[in-house]
Write a protein that holds these residues in place. Sequence first.
Motif, PDB file in Angstrom:
ATOM      1  N   CYS A  96       4.389   3.974   7.144  1.00 20.28           N
ATOM      2  CA  CYS A  96       5.156   3.404   5.879  1.00 20.28           C
ATOM      3  C   CYS A  96       6.193   4.147   5.279  1.00 20.28           C
ATOM      4  CB  CYS A  96       4.280   4.057   4.636  1.00 20.28           C
ATOM      5  SG  CYS A  96       5.325   3.951   2.697  1.00 20.28           S
ATOM      6  N   THR A 105      -5.088  -3.015   6.063  1.00 21.29           N
ATOM      7  CA  THR A 105      -5.186  -4.415   5.036  1.00 21.29           C
ATOM      8  C   THR A 105      -5.950  -4.137   4.412  1.00 21.29           C
ATOM      9  OG1 THR A 105      -6.710  -4.233   6.446  1.00 21.29           O
ATOM     10  CG2 THR A 105      -4.334  -5.651   7.661  1.00 21.29           C
ATOM     11  N   LYS A 106      -6.556  -2.965   3.750  1.00 25.10           N
ATOM     12  CA  LYS A 106      -7.548  -2.560   2.630  1.00 25.10           C
ATOM     13  C   LYS A 106      -7.564  -2.591   1.064  1.00 25.10           C
ATOM     14  CE  LYS A 106     -11.181  -0.283   5.934  1.00 25.10           C
ATOM     15  NZ  LYS A 106     -11.110   1.121   6.483  1.00 25.10           N
ATOM     16  N   SER A 107      -6.840  -3.655   1.118  1.00 19.48           N
ATOM     17  CA  SER A 107      -6.278  -3.917  -0.798  1.00 19.48           C
ATOM     18  C   SER A 107      -6.969  -5.061  -1.633  1.00 19.48           C
ATOM     19  CB  SER A 107      -4.713  -4.275  -0.351  1.00 19.48           C
ATOM     20  OG  SER A 107      -4.692  -4.755  -1.439  1.00 19.48           O
ATOM     21  N   THR A 108      -7.058  -4.680  -2.526  1.00 19.18           N
ATOM     22  CA  THR A 108      -7.816  -5.268  -3.658  1.00 19.18           C
ATOM     23  C   THR A 108      -6.313  -7.168  -3.417  1.00 19.18           C
ATOM     24  OG1 THR A 108      -5.820  -4.687  -4.944  1.00 19.18           O
ATOM     25  CG2 THR A 108      -8.535  -3.981  -5.216  1.00 19.18           C
ATOM     26  N   GLN A 109      -4.895  -6.862  -2.952  1.00 15.71           N
ATOM     27  CA  GLN A 109      -4.554  -7.963  -3.335  1.00 15.71           C
ATOM     28  C   GLN A 109      -4.352  -8.535  -1.586  1.00 15.71           C
ATOM     29  OE1 GLN A 109      -0.905  -6.765  -5.504  1.00 15.71           O
ATOM     30  NE2 GLN A 109      -1.268  -5.848  -6.211  1.00 15.71           N
ATOM     31  N   ASP A 111      -1.669  -7.753   0.692  1.00 19.62           N
ATOM     32  CA  ASP A 111      -0.953  -7.869   1.172  1.00 19.62           C
ATOM     33  C   ASP A 111      -1.260  -6.607   1.813  1.00 19.62           C
ATOM     34  OD1 ASP A 111      -1.989  -6.010  -0.347  1.00 19.62           O
ATOM     35  OD2 ASP A 111      -0.457  -5.948  -2.036  1.00 19.62           O
ATOM     36  N   PHE A 113      -1.278  -2.160   2.078  1.00 17.74           N
ATOM     37  CA  PHE A 113      -1.026  -1.408   1.472  1.00 17.74           C
ATOM     38  C   PHE A 113      -1.266   0.436   2.177  1.00 17.74           C
ATOM     39  CE2 PHE A 113      -4.243   1.456  -1.970  1.00 17.74           C
ATOM     40  CZ  PHE A 113      -2.835   1.381  -2.819  1.00 17.74           C
ATOM     41  N   CYS A 114      -0.822   1.387   0.990  1.00 18.13           N
ATOM     42  CA  CYS A 114      -0.545   2.485   1.717  1.00 18.13           C
ATOM     43  C   CYS A 114      -1.285   3.350   0.180  1.00 18.13           C
ATOM     44  CB  CYS A 114       1.339   3.227   1.347  1.00 18.13           C
ATOM     45  SG  CYS A 114       0.811   4.807   2.062  1.00 18.13           S
ATOM     46  N   ALA A 115      -2.094   3.742   0.553  1.00 21.68           N
ATOM     47  CA  ALA A 115      -2.999   4.131  -0.222  1.00 21.68           C
ATOM     48  C   ALA A 115      -2.485   5.958  -0.906  1.00 21.68           C
ATOM     49  CB  ALA A 115      -4.400   4.408  -0.209  1.00 21.68           C
ATOM     50  N   GLY A 118       0.497   4.031  -2.745  1.00 17.51           N
ATOM     51  CA  GLY A 118       0.513   3.136  -3.601  1.00 17.51           C
ATOM     52  C   GLY A 118       1.495   1.908  -3.619  1.00 17.51           C
ATOM     53  N   ARG A 120       2.889  -1.001  -1.622  1.00 15.25           N
ATOM     54  CA  ARG A 120       2.999  -2.489  -1.017  1.00 15.25           C
ATOM     55  C   ARG A 120       4.233  -3.541  -0.123  1.00 15.25           C
ATOM     56  NH1 ARG A 120      -2.607  -3.981  -3.370  1.00 15.25           N
ATOM     57  NH2 ARG A 120      -2.727  -2.476  -4.765  1.00 15.25           N
TER      58      ARG A 120
END
Length: 157
Positions: A96, A105-109, A111, A113-115, A118, A120
């Motif tokens: 990131c 790639t673990k995202s609800t969208q 895209d 994602f950087c946990a 947040g 994207r």
Amino acid sequence: MTDFAQPARRTVMCASAALGSAALLTACGDGHSEAQVPEASPVPSASGNGQAVMDLAELEVGARATVQAKHPTGAEIPVLLFRPDEKTVLAYSSVCTHQGCVVTTKSTQEDFFCACHGSRFKPADGTVTDGPAIAPLARYATEINNGKIIVFVTDSK
């Protein structure tokens, strides 16, 4: 002698806490930056030794994946892949650009994602769609050869 109403200690403490909280929240903001978002990183040309990281048939058009590749330092690193069409696969650094956390790639969208904070990123070009990151993901050159996805991992800074 004049009588002045003295505020209760509790009233003073509550008012101080409320003012302090309001000031703190104002200073923190919502994590978004008004700074101009840089354009996508240019696609580097293939150089050095490419690595076969996945069979092309395993990555459907429109899909994202994370694979392991060897960095020039010898370390195994995660690399983000995106297949926008039948003849193209894009590869990005999973670091990131905000504070160096791992992007997945673990995202609800649909895209990357950087946990940690947040951020994207758009798989089509690695640009930021939601901050606090403002810089796009670093890109790696790719090729498709004999049904394999070849990635040319370079030192991304």
